[in-house]
Design a protein around this motif. Structure first.
Motif, PDB file in Angstrom:
ATOM      1  N   LEU A   1       0.841  -1.188   0.000  1.00 57.05           N
ATOM      2  CA  LEU A   1       0.000   0.000   0.000  1.00 57.05           C
ATOM      3  C   LEU A   1       0.876   1.238   0.000  1.00 57.05           C
ATOM      4  O   LEU A   1       1.912   1.275   0.687  1.00 57.05           O
ATOM      5  CB  LEU A   1      -0.913   0.020   1.239  1.00 57.05           C
ATOM      6  CG  LEU A   1      -1.826  -1.187   1.466  1.00 57.05           C
ATOM      7  CD1 LEU A   1      -2.543  -1.046   2.802  1.00 57.05           C
ATOM      8  CD2 LEU A   1      -2.850  -1.308   0.357  1.00 57.05           C
TER       9      LEU A   1
ATOM     10  N   ASN B   1       0.309   5.140   0.803  1.00 57.73           N
ATOM     11  CA  ASN B   1      -0.651   6.112   1.346  1.00 57.73           C
ATOM     12  C   ASN B   1      -2.056   5.507   1.419  1.00 57.73           C
ATOM     13  O   ASN B   1      -3.060   6.163   1.129  1.00 57.73           O
ATOM     14  CB  ASN B   1      -0.682   7.384   0.494  1.00 57.73           C
ATOM     15  CG  ASN B   1       0.653   8.103   0.489  1.00 57.73           C
ATOM     16  OD1 ASN B   1       1.396   8.052   1.475  1.00 57.73           O
ATOM     17  ND2 ASN B   1       0.978   8.759  -0.605  1.00 57.73           N
ATOM     18  N   GLY B   2      -2.109   4.223   1.801  1.00 60.95           N
ATOM     19  CA  GLY B   2      -3.383   3.555   2.008  1.00 60.95           C
ATOM     20  C   GLY B   2      -4.008   2.963   0.770  1.00 60.95           C
ATOM     21  O   GLY B   2      -5.059   2.320   0.863  1.00 60.95           O
ATOM     22  N   GLU B   3      -3.407   3.119  -0.414  1.00 57.88           N
ATOM     23  CA  GLU B   3      -3.962   2.580  -1.646  1.00 57.88           C
ATOM     24  C   GLU B   3      -3.067   1.458  -2.160  1.00 57.88           C
ATOM     25  O   GLU B   3      -1.838   1.563  -2.128  1.00 57.88           O
ATOM     26  CB  GLU B   3      -4.084   3.676  -2.712  1.00 57.88           C
ATOM     27  CG  GLU B   3      -5.059   4.784  -2.333  1.00 57.88           C
ATOM     28  CD  GLU B   3      -5.180   5.820  -3.434  1.00 57.88           C
ATOM     29  OE1 GLU B   3      -4.487   5.654  -4.464  1.00 57.88           O
ATOM     30  OE2 GLU B   3      -5.949   6.779  -3.265  1.00 57.88           O
TER      31      GLU B   3
ATOM     32  N   ASP C   1      -0.761  -1.276  -7.827  1.00 64.68           N
ATOM     33  CA  ASP C   1      -1.003  -2.205  -8.935  1.00 64.68           C
ATOM     34  C   ASP C   1       0.234  -2.200  -9.828  1.00 64.68           C
ATOM     35  O   ASP C   1       0.476  -1.265 -10.597  1.00 64.68           O
ATOM     36  CB  ASP C   1      -2.243  -1.774  -9.719  1.00 64.68           C
ATOM     37  CG  ASP C   1      -2.647  -2.819 -10.758  1.00 64.68           C
ATOM     38  OD1 ASP C   1      -1.911  -3.811 -10.909  1.00 64.68           O
ATOM     39  OD2 ASP C   1      -3.692  -2.628 -11.416  1.00 64.68           O
TER      40      ASP C   1
END
Length: 1001
Positions: free
Chosen positions: A210, A212-214, A217
């Motif tokens: 992740l 910053n929390g995302e 991909d």
């Protein structure tokens, strides 16, 4: 009698009645049972209809096709169970009347949460589906040695079948990570690897990252890659990549997140360009000029380093003061100004005219500035003013009127004709005087200096010249042209292109043995078509046949270099047979070594497919045209290597090992690997940079290991390679040159020529010089020595000193300089200079002198070659023998401590068998919490500079061992590897090697 008969009649009637009553009772019971079954079926159909099960026909009570045995449509699969969620096993069969589960040989009928029966409307086949729940407690309380498992059974009147055993395992994921990412800082455009070793879990957790929390991909963001260990690799860090990075682990039991790690991207400051110098602070006498620069290209960011150096520079300046004897010192300075332009001059023969102006309106006075600009202007004639064009146009026209124009211009044409005749006569007289002068000098020469039987070719030295470049017509000319230039003390480029150095098939006759240095047969320079044309012969292919062919071509009395030697059909036709090696390679791998060059290609085991068989070659290219064109800041650090054939399918990369001449300092050098797919016939091959060391990305196609004297390329592309380097900003890199002095084995009685080569300090470059001198019948007069050469623009100086009695060098001809760019960025393989000594006392036949070589302004980088030769010594029968430097020998440097060239004999075979390599990979590939896995092995072996290259491979340990096989060919290599494993505290890996090689190691 009557009574008896009556009794018999009465009994028979009673029996009939009783029998009829029994039949009635049985029929009543059967009909009631049938009605009961009908009601049950109707109730069952109604219940199924209410539950949503659609059936076209009532369920059969018997098999519609008694001959059909049950068949599983779906068997239970292995699964996992967690504390708060039971595991569900599914089973489906057709042609079955009943389907049920047994878990650990016990019926699981009570745990079946669904049992469905239906008929396929398409084919009318009956199917039964059953599902069963397995709770966490049931699996936990099972204490048998085997794992908890369930089997599905399907039954019909035709028989019973059972499915595979489905294992149910308790899934879990612990909380604590073995290795979490740490906050770090990285320079912009650098690369970083964030480490992550997930917690223990069943099944093994999958890694995700992740930012910053995302979730990252990697398929969309090509700048990121997740290695097989779970580490996050960022190939080229950008400012947008700053943020908090979290490693995540997930399986069926749970999901865990590591502590976030902050990635900071910093930018080191860089200087802007210097501003122009300011005006002199004083208008009279000495003053100061200044210039400034800013640390803004780029500006430091995120605690990046400030620029190192000064922001301002000062320099002295001087302004002319006025003459105070005639004028008052208070008079102010007067700046000069231009006068008006003069009128245009008459149009010349070149169709140009001129005009002038002067800085006298007014003149500069009292220290005033001179005018800016040019005082002469040149322009093309226009409007029919060009005389040459007008005359040509008049000749092209026809008619009486045009003839009159041509007649009017006749006086001007006559003047031009007279001038041309006068110039031609003057040139003819000058040429005639020069020819007379040359003939007189030829007649005064020693007859032994003439080459050939009847022709007279002068070789008189002209020691008054110190030319630094070889003219093109001499560079590609014959040996006689070269010899005459050497006698002139020229500092020249390579003696000849490599394909011009072959003699013809006619061996020299005894009558020509007195010829000094060259014979008439060697004056012919065959073209490139005279080279060896390879052809196929598998029995003689390989290094052994190559060595014999080289020996025959160089020393055999009937050798002919135009002869076709046995080679291979896959070899390029223009490669020199002396500079190439090849071998038939299979899945067992091979090591291919070019003789006397220090170049080896290692094809690891398993690089070729099991049934593949390919002839692979490696060669060193010595033609000047094969070298890449370099900028003024770049320099060549290695020989140009060609390997092939192209298009070979490799399952694993090969390792190409060769020497380089860089004095390795990571802070001084910026080294790049260049490749070319051009053919050897092309005059100007196209080179492109494929990797810059220390700037590799995840898309880099190869790995380059740069050791102190060796370089190893790990690549799966068989093309042309070379190393090119340049200095880092504000640094001065150093490369090593090798100096080799030669003289003719057959010399004249008048003079003595010395040739000093300055080439890259590699075995391949030195071997190229030795091959040149073999053709020229030269001899090595001192051991080759190395000398550092530093970037910075200083020329290479050569001085002939301490000439012994009986010999002399003309004044001014004992010192030469090679421009810096001719050494640093040359496209010439055999750069050399020559000196000529005159024999003034024929009674003295010994020569003693030394050549001092140094770089101007750097006295610490100097070298001395000492020449001591007795001319009365009989020259060897084969001058090339004196040039041979066997493998394993060393060429000493100036201090006598470190070797310039040290080539180990090539060792055949591989030290580790396939089975041992598999066992080592199984031990070291899995990551460990202590880090003593393949990453520690790479660090111990010194190949961890770009560890991401191995991290992207499915079997990193195997690639590291392949590189180890190529780098370490010493006899103690296997013992050293075992000791590395013990230092890593991996006794299991050390034990594998000990079992393989024996405890005597």
């Amino acid at each position: 009698m009557w009574f008896r008969k009556e009794i018999k009649t009465t009994c028979s009637s009673f029996l009939c009645f009783l029998l009829g009553f029994l039949i009635f009772i049985s029929e009543t019971l059967v009909s009631e049972a049938a009605r009961s079954r009908g009601r049950k079926k109707e109730n069952f159909r109604n219940r199924e209809f209410e539950e949503g099960v659609f059936q076209l026909d009532p369920l059969p009570t018997e098999d519609p096709d008694p001959s059909s045995a049950p068949v599983f449509v779906e068997e239970p699969e292995d699964t996992f169970v967690v504390r708060n969620k039971p595991a569900i096993l599914h089973c489906k069969a057709r042609y079955a009347l009943w389907v049920y589960f047994k878990c650990n040989d016990e019926s699981a009928h009570r745990r079946q949460h669904s049992h469905q029966q239906f008929v396929d409307p398409m084919n009318g086949v009956r199917q039964v589906e059953v599902s069963v729940d397995i709770s966490w407690k049931e699996v936990e309380n099972y204490e048998e040695t085997n794992k908890y498992g369930c089997v599905c059974f399907a039954w019909s009147s035709s028989g019973e079948i059972k499915s595979r055993r489905a294992v149910v395992t308790i899934a879990y994921l612990k909380k604590h990570f073995f290795n979490q990412p740490l906050s770090t800082s990285v320079e912009i455009k650098g690369q970083i690897s964030l480490q992550c070793l997930p917690p223990e879990g069943v099944p093994p957790p999958k890694i995700f990252w992740l930012r910053n929390g995302e979730i990252i991909d990697t398929s969309k963001e090509t700048n990121f890659i997740i290695s097989n260990e779970g580490n996050l690799l960022i190939s080229q860090v950008r400012l947008a990549d700053m943020g908090n990075y979290t490693c995540g682990a997930k399986n069926e039991a749970n999901q865990r997140l590591s502590e976030p790690a902050t990635l900071t991207v910093y930018v080191n400051g860089g200087w802007s360009s210097w501003s122009p110098w300011s005006e002199c602070s004083s208008r009279c006498g000495r003053g100061i000029q200044t210039r400034k620069r800013l640390c803004s290209n780029p500006a430091p960011l995120n605690e990046g380093e400030q620029c190192v150096g000064e922001t301002a520079q000062k320099t002295d300046c001087t302004t002319l003061c006025p003459d105070n004897r005639k004028e008052n010192t208070i008079n102010r300075a007067v700046d000069g100004r231009w006068t008006s332009w003069s009128s245009w001059s008459t149009c010349g023969l070149d169709c140009k005219h001129h005009r002038r102006r002067s800085c006298t309106s007014p003149k500069p006075a009292n220290g005033g500035r001179y005018c800016n600009g040019k005082d002469l202007a040149t322009g093309n004639c226009t409007g029919g003013m060009c005389r040459a064009v007008r005359d040509r146009d008049e000749v092209m026209e026809y008619g009486s009127s045009q003839a009159e124009k041509a007649h009017s211009a006749e006086p001007e044409t006559n003047i031009t004709l007279y001038i041309g005749l006068f110039v031609a006569i003057a040139v003819f007289l000058a040429v005639l005087v020069g020819m007379v002068f040359v003939v007189r000098r030829i007649k005064g020469q020693d007859p032994s200096m003439y080459i050939g039987g009847g022709s007279v070719v002068p070789v008189q030295p002209d020691l008054t010249q110190n030319v630094l470049n070889l003219p093109p017509h001499i560079r590609h000319g014959s040996h006689s042209d070269l010899n005459s230039n050497e006698k002139s003390g020229l500092c020249v480029a390579p003696l000849l292109p490599h394909h011009h150095l072959f003699s013809t098939n006619i061996p020299p006759s005894p009558a020509q043995s007195h010829v000094p240095l060259l014979d008439p047969q060697m004056s012919h320079a065959p073209n490139s078509t005279d080279k060896t044309t390879p052809h196929s012969d598998s029995s003689l292919s390989g290094p052994s046949s190559l060595t014999s062919s080289r020996a025959n071509s160089l020393f055999g009395p009937e050798a002919s270099l135009g002869k076709n030697y046995v080679t291979s059909v896959t070899l390029p036709p223009n490669l020199d047979i002396e500079c190439i090696a090849w071998k038939m390679v299979t899945k067992a791998g091979a090591r291919i070594t070019v003789p006397d060059s220090g170049i080896t290609m290692t094809v690891p085991k398993g690089s070729m497919k099991a049934s593949a068989k390919e002839e692979i070659y490696v060669a060193v290219l010595r033609d000047d045209k094969d070298r890449p064109r370099l900028t003024d800041k770049q320099t060549l650090l290695s020989p140009v290597i060609q390997c092939g054939p192209t298009g070979v399918s490799l399952r694993k990369p090969v390792i190409i090992s060769f020497q380089h001449c860089a004095v390795v300092d990571p802070e001084s050098w910026c080294v790049g690997v260049y490749s070319s797919e051009s053919s050897t016939e092309e005059e100007n091959p196209v080179w492109k940079k494929i990797v810059t060391l220390n700037n590799e990305t995840i898309n880099t196609p190869l790995y380059c290991q740069l050791d102190s004297r060796q370089s190893h390329l790990v690549t799966d592309q068989l093309v042309r390679y070379v190393l090119v380097g340049e200095s880092q900003p504000d640094r001065k890199a150093i490369k090593s040159l090798i100096l080799a002095a030669f003289a003719p084995a057959l010399h004249s009685s008048v003079d003595y020529n010395l040739r000093l080569y300055c080439v890259e300090d590699t075995r391949a470059a030195l071997e190229g010089v030795l091959q040149i001198e073999k053709k020229l019948r030269g001899k090595l007069i001192d051991n080759p020595k190395s000398m550092p050469f530093q970037d910075g623009g200083s020329n290479l100086c050569l001085c002939l000193e301490d000439v012994g009695p009986g010999w002399r060098c003309k004044p001014g001809a004992n010192y030469q300089e090679i421009p810096f760019q001719h050494v640093w960025s040359t496209r010439q393989n055999h750069l050399h200079c020559s000196f000529t000594l005159e024999h003034i006392d024929r009674s003295l036949q010994t020569i003693s002198c030394h050549i001092l070589v140094y770089q101007r302004g750097i006295q610490a980088h100097r070298q001395i070659l000492r020449i001591n030769t007795d001319l009365r010594e009989k020259p060897p029968a084969s001058p090339a023998v004196s040039l041979s430097i066997p493998l394993g020998s060393t060429v000493t440097s100036g201090n006598g401590n470190s070797p310039v060239v040290s080539v180990d004999p090539p060792a055949e075979g591989f030290r580790l068998s396939s089975e041992v390599r598999k066992q080592l990979c199984a031990c070291l590939n899995p990551p460990t919490s202590r880090g003593n896995d393949w990453r520690r092995l790479a660090r111990e072996l010194g190949v961890d500079r770009y560890i991401n290259y191995f991290a992207t491979k499915p079997n990193p340990t195997e690639h590291i061992l392949d590189l180890w096989e190529a780098r370490h060919r010493e006899s103690t290599a296997l013992t050293d590897l075992m000791n590395f494993f013990r230092v890593m505290e991996r006794n299991d890996a050390a034990l594998i090697i000990e079992r393989h090689a024996g405890p005597w190691l």
